[in-house]
Design a protein around this motif. Structure first.
Motif: not given
Length: 136
Positions: A95-113
């Motif tokens: 779960k922590q890794r998912d949150e870290e990846n989501l934050a990194a993707l968002t910072c790179e300009g991606w929208t995630v579902l």
């Protein structure tokens, strides 16, 4: 509580758990492809190697199993009764890794579902949600 199967048998069982091309992922891929959307799979240079990547739209669909990713308030994400300390640590790290990846993707300009395993039961509703996400 002690594990109810031998270490060898447990290793065989866990060895069959797939990280990509899961049945859940295949359902989502068929829905998206059938709706006319094209995507790339498991792009290695993105954080977490997301499941479906739509580069032109800067969107990502992540397909998560409720158990493995600890879906909040979901009956499919209950804690096993054996080796509770092991599972609590492992699943919390997932779960922590998912949150870290989501934050990194968002910072790179991606929208995630994120699509959860329990949502796949309502295929029509899921398709509407996927299309709304990809068009929005």
């Amino acid at each position: 509580m002690v594990d109810t199967v031998s270490a060898r048998r447990r290793s065989e069982i866990m060895g069959r758990v797939k990280g990509k091309d899961t049945a859940l992922e295949m359902v989502v891929r068929r829905l998206v492809h059938g709706a006319g959307y094209r995507y790339r799979l498991h792009v290695a240079n993105l954080p977490g190697r997301p499941d479906l990547v739509f580069p032109g739209r800067r969107k990502i669909i992540q397909v998560n199993g409720c158990f493995w990713h600890m879906h909040d308030n979901c009956p499919l994400s209950r804690m096993p009764k054996s080796r509770v300390d092991f599972w609590r640590t492992k699943l919390a790290r997932n779960k922590q890794r998912d949150e870290e990846n989501l934050a990194a993707l968002t910072c790179e300009g991606w929208t995630v579902l994120t699509v959860w395993e329990c949502e796949i039961r309502d295929v029509e509703g899921l398709l509407r949600r996927l299309e709304a996400f990809l068009e929005g």
